[in-house]
Design an enzyme around this catalytic site. Structure first.
Site, PDB file in Angstrom:
ATOM      1  N   GLU A   1      69.607  -3.098  46.893  1.00  0.00           N
ATOM      2  CA  GLU A   1      70.089  -4.311  47.524  1.00  0.00           C
ATOM      3  C   GLU A   1      71.481  -4.028  48.052  1.00  0.00           C
ATOM      4  O   GLU A   1      72.280  -3.368  47.393  1.00  0.00           O
ATOM      5  CB  GLU A   1      70.148  -5.416  46.468  1.00  0.00           C
ATOM      6  CG  GLU A   1      70.050  -6.790  47.038  1.00  0.00           C
ATOM      7  CD  GLU A   1      69.629  -7.767  45.962  1.00  0.00           C
ATOM      8  OE1 GLU A   1      68.416  -7.960  45.780  1.00  0.00           O
ATOM      9  OE2 GLU A   1      70.516  -8.305  45.306  1.00  0.00           O
TER      10      GLU A   1
ATOM     11  N   GLY B   1      71.290 -13.534  39.016  1.00  0.00           N
ATOM     12  CA  GLY B   1      70.339 -13.098  40.025  1.00  0.00           C
ATOM     13  C   GLY B   1      70.800 -11.800  40.669  1.00  0.00           C
ATOM     14  O   GLY B   1      71.966 -11.402  40.560  1.00  0.00           O
ATOM     15  N   CYS B   2      69.862 -11.133  41.348  1.00  0.00           N
ATOM     16  CA  CYS B   2      70.195  -9.842  41.930  1.00  0.00           C
ATOM     17  C   CYS B   2      71.188 -10.004  43.082  1.00  0.00           C
ATOM     18  O   CYS B   2      72.211  -9.312  43.129  1.00  0.00           O
ATOM     19  CB  CYS B   2      68.930  -9.128  42.392  1.00  0.00           C
ATOM     20  SG  CYS B   2      67.841 -10.111  43.436  1.00  0.00           S
ATOM     21  N   TYR B   3      70.922 -10.915  43.995  1.00  0.00           N
ATOM     22  CA  TYR B   3      71.856 -11.119  45.111  1.00  0.00           C
ATOM     23  C   TYR B   3      73.233 -11.540  44.611  1.00  0.00           C
ATOM     24  O   TYR B   3      74.256 -10.999  45.066  1.00  0.00           O
ATOM     25  CB  TYR B   3      71.316 -12.168  46.079  1.00  0.00           C
ATOM     26  CG  TYR B   3      70.191 -11.708  46.975  1.00  0.00           C
ATOM     27  CD1 TYR B   3      70.354 -10.642  47.857  1.00  0.00           C
ATOM     28  CD2 TYR B   3      68.966 -12.367  46.978  1.00  0.00           C
ATOM     29  CE1 TYR B   3      69.320 -10.241  48.701  1.00  0.00           C
ATOM     30  CE2 TYR B   3      67.922 -11.975  47.827  1.00  0.00           C
ATOM     31  CZ  TYR B   3      68.110 -10.914  48.679  1.00  0.00           C
ATOM     32  OH  TYR B   3      67.092 -10.531  49.517  1.00  0.00           O
TER      33      TYR B   3
END
Lengths: 327, 327, 327, 327
Positions: free
Chosen positions: A230, A147-149
């Site tokens: 992010e 996932g990105c986070y």
């Protein structure tokens, strides 16, 4: 010499950019780009900025043949069946969805609301963070793209794994992370001039981060008025802390030596420094007064957080240079 | 019946909005608006949105007379002398600068780089957070208007003061908080599509927060691509935690009962909900699994974080309803 | 085989991006990057996103030798002397400033407030819009790189040159067009949630557009809350209009046949479709009811409007493929 | 003394803000706020910034009684029937939709795709631009609240009506003008860092502008990355032009003398100067060289372009001061 990469789910933000990256890649050949609702349209009509004129086609596992590569950019729960079919057919798969990231099958009902049909694939899947699992990715049949986070947070904290405690991850994401589907939450009028915490204590990336760090974390995502990018601001106590800021930098530089997409920077990074790139900028700071480390990780959520990392994994799986088509 | 309020430093964001608020106030009369560089120009030429046609004048303490009120919206270190002159002359002052916020004079050389010339005024000044010091503000000769970050963070955490530990405050601010002076950091092209941590471990609002909470804090401000608004995401362990989320809400509601500008909300607030208002929205959440509280505080950094709070203090000092001219 | 390109004025938005483009170019070698105020700093410290680690050096014409190429990215009036020195020394120059765009020397005092010291160079300089002057650019000693607004407007209207009347150009530009120097006008708090007309009836790009179109124009620029990108919405009557919308599209497609950076699109383009690229998207629409054409031109103001177009010109001057290093 | 105002369609941007304005109004009492999908929810849950705690109710014409006022904030075509029912029942109505703006019933099938069921109401309805029809609005049973673009464009051009030719209106609008329904076009990721022309030559506000100006116009709307605000940049030739810029300003000032919400400004206005207000800023400039006038009109599209103007009309209809509840 070439290999074909098919993109299943090419109408979403990550899939579309991955198709564009593959299309421009010196080694890979872009195979099918699938989409349910938009089949028949050209990718360029949905994403003029990518200039990929291939038409989207209806999804069908038979589009990929043994020896091909496939990236599956589906929503969670929807990817599992297709991934299994592809793997069974001898296609090597990068699953960009969440469906193979968690090794403990019991977490899927709890966090994702579905029971995993092929739990043995959870054991086989390699977590596709090349900075942690590069060697295993090379030979994998199935790579679970992070996932990105988790990508931002793990790159910021992994050099300290094993001695972390009291971890708080306060993360800020551009709106593209919420996906292409229009909702009230992503309406421009909701987002501009706003910053909003969301899914506090319930975001699905929490168990993924905890799994890889080996420690429980408090994870709080915030939506910020930006498209891409992010930033994970990570706070932790260390059981065995470096004595000085220089030691901390040295530890991080050593940890990521030879990893071309990680840049250790001495000033906290802004998201802009990595936007539209596969780089992660990481800045660990010693809060000596309070016995803490503050580690910042900045990425482009759609590139290093999804499509670019998928291509980085595909490069490794195909025995290509890790940076090919990504520099 | 009326009283005159002079605004010293009326060309900056906070001073200009305060002048506009005073100008529209049913009780107060707007006296002088001073500015060094812009003296002679009308406020409306600098801030068309406020529609205040008064001309700015060169600063001079003699503009204010005994019995008047004055708000001093100067940069730190620059306010101290004027504030002392005004107080000595019998003018009741709200100092919007940082020059009277810290009670310990030794902190000024350390954090602000100057030695305070009138340390006895630090002892007299009342910290101008009405939700904490309302009664003392009423009679004060000198009120030290809080910083924007402290306002958001303190309102989020004060109900738990005395049992806080391991406090981390991750704050996000719109660009107006950096002030009106153009710099590379506030250039639109630097800010848009970006989120940037800044002054990590060195921001001057840290000792102010610590002073009022009575506990050390790790404080990390971030610049976000918005004009107005501030969100403090606060993480802490409690020595004596409420048993349930409902208990936590109840504790906060009781604490702020009778405080018209604090709204306890059950979902984490976005900055938009309070923009251009004097409200603070506070949301405390119990992270039971990890024994933490996450408390969010959202304000408009220029209103509740500066000009609106100054007017709230002036209302109290003048014996007016706390919300007059602010609803 | 290689040729060296020096970038004079590499600290500004256009110069920095040009240095990055040259640095990544397969044929050109990046020579000196000069900057007055920032000499000694590395380009990466000013623009982390470009990852160019070369240090900036103090400007000196002797940095470039006969046979080298130079791009001069100076403010207007400041470039003229250096350009002449370089040309005299046998360096082939792309002047990214405005100092050689106007062929009529008399326009410089009127529009730019200075008398041109070397008017004969105005006669020699080739206007560097490759879509209009490609062949002459190949052999030029001195190329005058067009302004950003003229690039967008001319590409939108040139296919109709010779039959235009009543031309109105309503242009919208991202803030980067105003340059890197921080001012009140480019402060994030001035720009966000705003659209502002500026320099109405007095913008210096007006005579440049008129010169190339051969007709007088009303030109109105607007600042919009974006970093990159420019959209020119052009309105004109035609003395000899195409009969149908299809004829109009056909005329434009024929005009730009063989020009790799012009994309004729059937729906009005947004700026996003060309951001961070050297493409121009052009959409001509027939307003049959009122006998008008509305032609939209969208570019990235810093790429096709400055640095990318400069590289496109350098490619032509060096006998390289026009798209090299730009695709 | 009071009168009740019901808001039909209170969940959309205009209806919600109108409900909030009425709720805070010294004279009017807020009656029902209706909404189809959101009935049962409180307005504050949809729009926390308005702090109106009334619950939304299902729409029913019987909610309003003879002598009441109603504002109908429905999409076009959907309002006509309800408006007729309310008028028939003796309720005085401001129709914020487009259903009674065009006097020629034949334009509805052509531009709006439906046949008007009560064409006689088109004859009776007063076009609700108080700066043009103030006296007729006072006594109207039915006021057709203007569109946002027409409000900005008409206020900019009406002082020249009767001598206009070759009118081009290039308009820029914030995203709120597109309404609350989430679509691809209003997704933050579509809008940020973008400017997009849309509905070129086909926008429904064109016939409305032409009707009130009495002359045909080319009207081109653009979506800009802002929430609130609208700027109409209007270009026209005059059959009988003022001799000087001063004459032009004088003409405009005289025309709008006594109209409290029109501000004639000497520099082109940005949208920010009028955001969240009912003011229009108008700046007419003489392009003497080309025999044109360029007139800029800036408004907040949701306030002066919808809800605020509706309240301005309600004030007039109720015999109240025109600015009540709007200053």
């Amino acid at each position: 010499m070439s290999a074909t990469v098919h993109v299943f789910g090419g109408a979403g933000f990550a899939g579309a950019q991955l198709a564009a990256l593959v299309d421009a890649h010196p080694y890979f050949t872009l195979g099918a780009i699938t989409a349910r609702g938009d089949a028949g349209r050209r990718l360029v009509d949905l994403y003029p900025q990518y200039r990929v004129t291939d038409a989207l086609v209806a999804p069908d596992p038979a589009l990929a043949r043994a020896g091909d590569f496939a990236a599956v950019c589906y929503p969670h729960a929807a990817a599992s069946e297709l991934v299994a079919q592809l793997v069974d057919a001898g296609v090597r798969v990068v699953d960009v969805s969440a469906d193979h990231r968690l090794r403990d099958a019991a977490l899927y009902p709890e966090w994702y609301g579905f029971t995993h049909a092929r739990p043995e694939l959870l054991g086989e899947a390699v977590y596709g963070l090349p900075e942690a699992y590069r060697d295993r990715i090379r030979d994998a049949r199935l790579v679970a793209n992070p996932g990105c986070y988790p990508t931002a947070a793990l790159l910021a904290l992994l050099p300290l794994a094993g001695r972390l405690a009291d971890v708080v991850i306060d993360a800020k994401s551009g709106v593209s992370g919420a996906g292409k589907t229009p909702t009230d939450a992503v309406h421009f009028s909701s987002v501009t001039e706003n910053v909003t915490p969301y899914k506090v204590l319930s975001h699905r990336h929490e168990p993924e981060i905890a799994q890889e760090l080996g420690v429980d974390v408090t994870f709080t995502p915030h939506l910020v008025p930006a498209d891409r990018g992010e930033l994970a601001s990570c706070y932790a106590r260390l059981t065995d802390a470096p004595a000085t800021q220089d030691d901390l930098f040295a530890l991080y530089r050593a940890h990521y030596d030879g990893h071309p997409f990680v840049e250790i920077v001495e000033r906290p990074p802004g998201m802009r420094a990595v936007q539209h790139t596969n780089y992660a900028q990481i800045c660990p700071l010693l809060d000596a007064r309070r016995g803490r480390v503050i580690a910042f990780g900045a990425i482009d959520n759609i590139v290093k957080g999804a499509s670019g990392q998928a291509l980085q994994n595909l490069n490794l799986m195909a025995g290509r240079p890790e940076t090919e088509g990504l520099a």
